[in-house]
Design a protein around this motif. Structure first.
Motif, mmCIF file in Angstrom:
data_model
loop_
_atom_site.group_PDB
_atom_site.id
_atom_site.type_symbol
_atom_site.label_atom_id
_atom_site.label_comp_id
_atom_site.label_asym_id
_atom_site.label_seq_id
_atom_site.Cartn_x
_atom_site.Cartn_y
_atom_site.Cartn_z
ATOM 1 N N LEU A 293 -0.626 6.304 1.066
ATOM 2 C CA LEU A 293 -1.792 6.076 1.929
ATOM 3 C C LEU A 293 -2.492 7.387 2.273
ATOM 4 O O LEU A 293 -1.857 8.439 2.415
ATOM 5 C CB LEU A 293 -1.369 5.342 3.189
ATOM 6 C CG LEU A 293 -1.119 3.837 2.991
ATOM 7 C CD1 LEU A 293 -0.305 3.251 4.125
ATOM 8 C CD2 LEU A 293 -2.447 3.106 2.844
ATOM 9 N N ASP B 123 -8.039 5.469 3.950
ATOM 10 C CA ASP B 123 -7.629 4.065 3.926
ATOM 11 C C ASP B 123 -7.654 3.441 5.327
ATOM 12 O O ASP B 123 -7.442 2.233 5.468
ATOM 13 C CB ASP B 123 -6.218 3.922 3.343
ATOM 14 C CG ASP B 123 -6.144 4.318 1.881
ATOM 15 O OD1 ASP B 123 -5.154 4.988 1.498
ATOM 16 O OD2 ASP B 123 -7.063 3.959 1.115
ATOM 17 N N MET C 86 0.850 -1.187 0.000
ATOM 18 C CA MET C 86 0.000 0.000 0.000
ATOM 19 C C MET C 86 0.890 1.242 0.000
ATOM 20 O O MET C 86 1.619 1.476 0.968
ATOM 21 C CB MET C 86 -0.913 -0.009 1.229
ATOM 22 C CG MET C 86 -1.734 -1.278 1.361
ATOM 23 S SD MET C 86 -2.946 -1.209 2.696
ATOM 24 C CE MET C 86 -1.852 -1.131 4.099
#
Length: 123
Positions: free
Chosen positions: A85, A89, A82
């Protein structure tokens, strides 16, 4: 039985990266489907990303281009990288796998879920 163990959740700032991992253990013949879902407070659980044993990958529109899902069949592991971010999120992330526990051709896969790992992105 099969157990899923997740790791990698943390508290980070906007723009930072995290890497989530989920490893399956137990009686496993094959894993048809591996996916990551997330659930924020007050929201329904939603699909973030998934990958099949044939390599078909799907992403939620909200993470397309920022998250990358991958799998290692030799280690029964799925990883979610990921990047970039955002506060939106923030959620508990769950690993989900559909596991065949037998080589019998007509054996149906079982659904398994991890316990969840918290990802918090501060602004």
């Amino acid at each position: 039985q099969v157990q899923l163990a997740e790791s990698g959740g943390d508290l980070v700032q906007t723009g930072e990266s995290l890497r989530l991992s989920c490893v399956a253990s137990g009686t496993i013949f094959s894993i048809n489907f591996m996916g990551w879902y997330r659930q924020a407070p007050g929201n329904q659980r939603e699909l973030v990303a998934s990958i099949t044993d044939g390599g078909y990958i799907k992403y939620a529109d909200s993470v397309e281009g920022r998250f990358t899902i991958s799998r290692d069949n030799t280690k029964n592991t799925v990883t979610l990288q990921m990047n970039s971010l955002k506060p939106e999120d923030t959620a508990v992330y769950y690993c989900h796998m559909k596991v065949k526990r037998s080589s019998y051709y007509f054996a149906q896969p079982y659904d398994y879920w991890g316990q969840g790992t918290q990802v918090t992105v501060s602004s």
